[in-house]
Design an enzyme around this catalytic site. Sequence first.
Site, mmCIF file in Angstrom:
data_model
loop_
_atom_site.group_PDB
_atom_site.id
_atom_site.type_symbol
_atom_site.label_atom_id
_atom_site.label_comp_id
_atom_site.label_asym_id
_atom_site.label_seq_id
_atom_site.Cartn_x
_atom_site.Cartn_y
_atom_site.Cartn_z
ATOM 1 N N GLY A 1 -6.996 -7.765 4.258
ATOM 2 C CA GLY A 1 -5.801 -8.640 4.899
ATOM 3 C C GLY A 1 -5.017 -9.201 4.026
ATOM 4 N N THR B 1 5.045 0.451 -4.584
ATOM 5 C CA THR B 1 5.883 1.075 -3.612
ATOM 6 C C THR B 1 6.738 0.136 -3.149
ATOM 7 O OG1 THR B 1 4.062 0.462 -2.068
ATOM 8 C CG2 THR B 1 3.973 2.704 -3.132
ATOM 9 N N HIS C 1 2.778 -10.391 -9.426
ATOM 10 C CA HIS C 1 1.909 -9.225 -9.621
ATOM 11 C C HIS C 1 2.164 -8.728 -11.174
ATOM 12 C CE1 HIS C 1 0.202 -7.758 -5.603
ATOM 13 N NE2 HIS C 1 1.015 -8.848 -5.187
ATOM 14 N N GLU D 1 8.039 3.222 -10.239
ATOM 15 C CA GLU D 1 8.357 2.806 -8.740
ATOM 16 C C GLU D 1 8.505 4.143 -7.933
ATOM 17 O OE1 GLU D 1 11.720 0.443 -8.734
ATOM 18 O OE2 GLU D 1 10.789 -1.217 -10.419
#
Length: 167
Positions: A10, A35, A50, A62
Amino acid sequence: MPPLTLVLGGARSGKSRHAEQLVTAHEAPWIYVATAEAFDDEMRERIAEHQARREIGWRTVEAPVDLPDALVRHGSMPVLVDCLTLWLTNLMLGNHDILAATDALAAALERRQAPVVLVSNEIGLGLVPETPLGRAFRDEAGRLNQRVAAVADRVLFMVAGLPMTVK
C-alpha cells in the site's frame, strides 16, 4: 536476487525503499526506470524525495509509457521499475491499449538478462472506488499485478516497512 521480483504494498508501506535495497545488492550502475510524471508541485516533491535517498550509482530513465522499451534497452543491467501503477495510470489516461501494453511488458521481462525489481501498489484491499474510472483502474491494476506475479520468481508484500514473502 532472483531475476524478477515484484514488490507490492500500500501507500507508504516501504515498497520503493526495499526495492532499492534489493537492486543495490548487485554491482552498479543500476537503472531506475521512473514511470511518474511531475504535473504538479506535490508530485515534484515526491520525486525529489525518492531521488535524494538514492546513492551514487543510479541512472534514471524516464519511461512514463514506453516501459517495455526501457527494459529491453537496459537488459544487461539491474533495473528497478517504480512503479507499475503509475505506468498503468499513464496508459489509461492516454487511452492506450492496456492488454497490448501488458503483453509488451511481459515480452520485455522475458528478454531481460539481468535482475529486475518491479514496484506496484496493491489497491484492491480498500473500499470500492466511487467513480467508474476509479473502479476500472482498480480492476486493471489487479489484473496487471496478477500477470506480473505469475511470471515473477519472487513476490514480496510490504506491510509497515516489513517484507512478507508471497512467492
